[in-house]
Design a protein around this motif. Sequence first.
Motif, short mmCIF file in Angstrom:
data_model
loop_
_atom_site.label_atom_id
_atom_site.label_comp_id
_atom_site.label_asym_id
_atom_site.label_seq_id
_atom_site.Cartn_x
_atom_site.Cartn_y
_atom_site.Cartn_z
N ALA A 52 0.86 -1.18 0.00
CA ALA A 52 0.00 0.00 0.00
C ALA A 52 0.89 1.23 0.00
CB ALA A 52 -0.91 0.00 1.22
N GLY A 53 0.78 2.04 -1.04
CA GLY A 53 1.54 3.28 -1.13
C GLY A 53 0.67 4.46 -0.76
N ARG A 54 1.22 5.67 -0.86
CA ARG A 54 0.47 6.87 -0.53
C ARG A 54 -0.74 7.07 -1.44
NH1 ARG A 54 4.92 11.27 -0.83
NH2 ARG A 54 6.47 9.66 -0.88
N ARG A 55 -0.61 6.63 -2.67
CA ARG A 55 -1.69 6.86 -3.64
C ARG A 55 -2.31 5.55 -4.13
NH1 ARG A 55 0.56 11.79 -7.35
NH2 ARG A 55 1.10 13.14 -5.63
N GLN A 58 1.10 -0.39 -4.95
CA GLN A 58 2.41 -0.12 -5.52
C GLN A 58 3.16 -1.44 -5.67
OE1 GLN A 58 4.50 3.22 -3.80
NE2 GLN A 58 6.39 2.00 -3.71
#
Length: 132
Positions: A52-55, A58
């Motif tokens: 889980a990435g910021r947006r 990923q």
Amino acid sequence: MPTGKVKFYDADKGFGFVSGDDGEDVFLPAAALPEGSTTLKAGTRLEYSVAAGRRGAQAMHVRVLDPLPSVAEAQLAKRRRPAEEMAVIVEDLIKLLDKTSNDFRRGRYPDKREAAKVASVLRAVAGQFDGA
């Protein structure tokens, strides 16, 4: 681990996207590329883990499954004779080497003209084997 294909990758910007086999698009940062890789071609099959990435999702720990053929490999294939032709050439080479071997058994080297012919044929066949 999920698999998918590179949708696009921009080496200048340092990121791209992978279109997963499950239909989900995943962000692909440059840091996730395999060691020694700086770019990936669209359509290259990958295996990767997802974090889980910021947006959103990923890709991490990317492994190339089947790289697309390179231009150099395509050129190599064009320079090589078809396998059917090579079979005949190799059979003729075996006959030539067999004659030369018999000369050696009799304690004689082939004359210079014959030796040059054998050496030339060997070089040409070797060039076909390695694509030179």
